[in-house]
Design a protein around this motif. Structure first.
Motif, PDB file in Angstrom:
ATOM      1  N   SER A   7       0.854  -1.186   0.000  1.00 18.74           N
ATOM      2  CA  SER A   7       0.000   0.000   0.000  1.00 18.74           C
ATOM      3  C   SER A   7       0.889   1.234   0.000  1.00 18.74           C
ATOM      4  O   SER A   7       2.086   1.146   0.284  1.00 18.74           O
ATOM      5  CB  SER A   7      -0.930   0.009   1.220  1.00 18.74           C
ATOM      6  OG  SER A   7      -0.184   0.011   2.417  1.00 18.74           O
ATOM      7  N   GLY A   8       0.278   2.359  -0.352  1.00 21.22           N
ATOM      8  CA  GLY A   8       0.990   3.628  -0.250  1.00 21.22           C
ATOM      9  C   GLY A   8       1.417   4.250  -1.561  1.00 21.22           C
ATOM     10  O   GLY A   8       1.951   5.353  -1.564  1.00 21.22           O
ATOM     11  N   GLY A   9       1.199   3.578  -2.668  1.00 18.54           N
ATOM     12  CA  GLY A   9       1.558   4.181  -3.946  1.00 18.54           C
ATOM     13  C   GLY A   9       0.621   5.308  -4.319  1.00 18.54           C
ATOM     14  O   GLY A   9      -0.373   5.567  -3.637  1.00 18.54           O
ATOM     15  N   GLY A  10       0.941   5.989  -5.412  1.00 15.91           N
ATOM     16  CA  GLY A  10       0.079   7.063  -5.869  1.00 15.91           C
ATOM     17  C   GLY A  10       0.799   8.003  -6.795  1.00 15.91           C
ATOM     18  O   GLY A  10       1.862   7.696  -7.325  1.00 15.91           O
ATOM     19  N   LEU A  11       0.182   9.168  -6.991  1.00 22.65           N
ATOM     20  CA  LEU A  11       0.715  10.208  -7.868  1.00 22.65           C
ATOM     21  C   LEU A  11       1.273  11.328  -7.007  1.00 22.65           C
ATOM     22  O   LEU A  11       0.605  11.800  -6.077  1.00 22.65           O
ATOM     23  CB  LEU A  11      -0.400  10.739  -8.771  1.00 22.65           C
ATOM     24  CG  LEU A  11      -0.075  11.943  -9.638  1.00 22.65           C
ATOM     25  CD1 LEU A  11       1.004  11.597 -10.658  1.00 22.65           C
ATOM     26  CD2 LEU A  11      -1.346  12.441 -10.337  1.00 22.65           C
ATOM     27  N   LEU A  18       6.651   9.794  -0.734  1.00 24.62           N
ATOM     28  CA  LEU A  18       5.657   8.751  -0.531  1.00 24.62           C
ATOM     29  C   LEU A  18       6.254   7.711   0.399  1.00 24.62           C
ATOM     30  O   LEU A  18       7.477   7.531   0.439  1.00 24.62           O
ATOM     31  CB  LEU A  18       5.260   8.072  -1.843  1.00 24.62           C
ATOM     32  CG  LEU A  18       4.336   8.803  -2.802  1.00 24.62           C
ATOM     33  CD1 LEU A  18       4.212   8.016  -4.102  1.00 24.62           C
ATOM     34  CD2 LEU A  18       2.968   9.034  -2.185  1.00 24.62           C
ATOM     35  N   ARG A  19       5.388   7.001   1.110  1.00 28.98           N
ATOM     36  CA  ARG A  19       5.826   5.901   1.956  1.00 28.98           C
ATOM     37  C   ARG A  19       5.050   4.650   1.576  1.00 28.98           C
ATOM     38  O   ARG A  19       3.820   4.632   1.661  1.00 28.98           O
ATOM     39  CB  ARG A  19       5.584   6.219   3.429  1.00 28.98           C
ATOM     40  CG  ARG A  19       6.213   5.196   4.385  1.00 28.98           C
ATOM     41  CD  ARG A  19       5.664   5.363   5.775  1.00 28.98           C
ATOM     42  NE  ARG A  19       6.461   4.677   6.775  1.00 28.98           N
ATOM     43  CZ  ARG A  19       5.960   4.264   7.944  1.00 28.98           C
ATOM     44  NH1 ARG A  19       4.694   4.482   8.249  1.00 28.98           N
ATOM     45  NH2 ARG A  19       6.744   3.656   8.807  1.00 28.98           N
ATOM     46  N   THR A  90       9.210   6.728 -11.479  1.00 29.32           N
ATOM     47  CA  THR A  90       7.904   6.202 -11.863  1.00 29.32           C
ATOM     48  C   THR A  90       8.022   4.737 -12.262  1.00 29.32           C
ATOM     49  O   THR A  90       8.828   4.365 -13.113  1.00 29.32           O
ATOM     50  CB  THR A  90       7.322   7.006 -13.033  1.00 29.32           C
ATOM     51  OG1 THR A  90       7.073   8.348 -12.597  1.00 29.32           O
ATOM     52  CG2 THR A  90       6.021   6.398 -13.535  1.00 29.32           C
ATOM     53  N   ALA A  91       7.227   3.893 -11.617  1.00 29.69           N
ATOM     54  CA  ALA A  91       7.289   2.449 -11.856  1.00 29.69           C
ATOM     55  C   ALA A  91       6.226   1.764 -11.004  1.00 29.69           C
ATOM     56  O   ALA A  91       5.602   2.400 -10.144  1.00 29.69           O
ATOM     57  CB  ALA A  91       8.665   1.905 -11.501  1.00 29.69           C
ATOM     58  N   THR A 112       3.744   7.096  -9.461  1.00 26.74           N
ATOM     59  CA  THR A 112       3.889   7.978 -10.609  1.00 26.74           C
ATOM     60  C   THR A 112       4.360   9.339 -10.120  1.00 26.74           C
ATOM     61  O   THR A 112       3.721   9.940  -9.247  1.00 26.74           O
ATOM     62  CB  THR A 112       2.564   8.131 -11.372  1.00 26.74           C
ATOM     63  OG1 THR A 112       2.108   6.835 -11.792  1.00 26.74           O
ATOM     64  CG2 THR A 112       2.746   9.021 -12.599  1.00 26.74           C
ATOM     65  N   VAL A 113       5.466   9.796 -10.682  1.00 26.87           N
ATOM     66  CA  VAL A 113       6.041  11.087 -10.294  1.00 26.87           C
ATOM     67  C   VAL A 113       5.938  12.024 -11.489  1.00 26.87           C
ATOM     68  O   VAL A 113       6.524  11.758 -12.547  1.00 26.87           O
ATOM     69  CB  VAL A 113       7.502  10.939  -9.849  1.00 26.87           C
ATOM     70  CG1 VAL A 113       8.033  12.279  -9.359  1.00 26.87           C
ATOM     71  CG2 VAL A 113       7.624   9.874  -8.763  1.00 26.87           C
ATOM     72  N   SER A 114       5.206  13.101 -11.321  1.00 29.45           N
ATOM     73  CA  SER A 114       5.027  14.058 -12.415  1.00 29.45           C
ATOM     74  C   SER A 114       6.089  15.148 -12.326  1.00 29.45           C
ATOM     75  O   SER A 114       6.526  15.530 -11.249  1.00 29.45           O
ATOM     76  CB  SER A 114       3.631  14.670 -12.350  1.00 29.45           C
ATOM     77  OG  SER A 114       3.474  15.401 -11.152  1.00 29.45           O
TER      78      SER A 114
END
Length: 115
Positions: A7-11, A18-19, A90-91, A112-114
């Motif tokens: 858990s903990g992924g996102g944009l 992020l953690r 990003t991966a 995902t890193v914008s």
């Protein structure tokens, strides 16, 4: 069998944090190292960081100084604190756990890193 749930992924924007968390359940006795790998589209899965039950760590050069792996043995959980994120981070991030000759994998969580 060992089940791993991430858990903990996102944009997040570049420079953000992020953690990730990964909780192990099932036959968790004798779990040895736990860690994180990642796979970007078109790339092979690569090691990000790993940690032994005693706290020894291995970290990829590409994330050293930005990512920190930690482990709570009482909770059977491993964490990946990711700071100063870059678009190239990003991966899909996969948790893994080694027990004897077996390696178990989680389902993956997208980061995902914008720019």
């Amino acid at each position: 069998q060992v089940q791993l749930v991430e858990s903990g992924g996102g944009l997040v924007q570049a420079g953000g944090s992020l953690r990730l968390s990964c909780a192990a359940s099932g036959s968790i006795f004798s779990i040895n190292s736990m860690g994180w790998h990642r796979q970007a589209p078109g790339n092979q899965r690569e090691l990000v960081a790993a940690i032994t039950p005693g706290g020894g760590t291995t970290t990829a050069n590409s994330v050293k100084g930005r990512f920190t792996i930690s482990r709570d043995n009482a909770k059977n959980t491993v964490y990946l604190q990711m700071n100063s994120l870059k678009p190239e981070d990003t991966a899909v991030y996969y948790c893994n756990a080694a027990r004897g000759t077996q390696t178990y994998w989680g389902q993956g969580t997208q980061v995902t890193v914008s720019s």
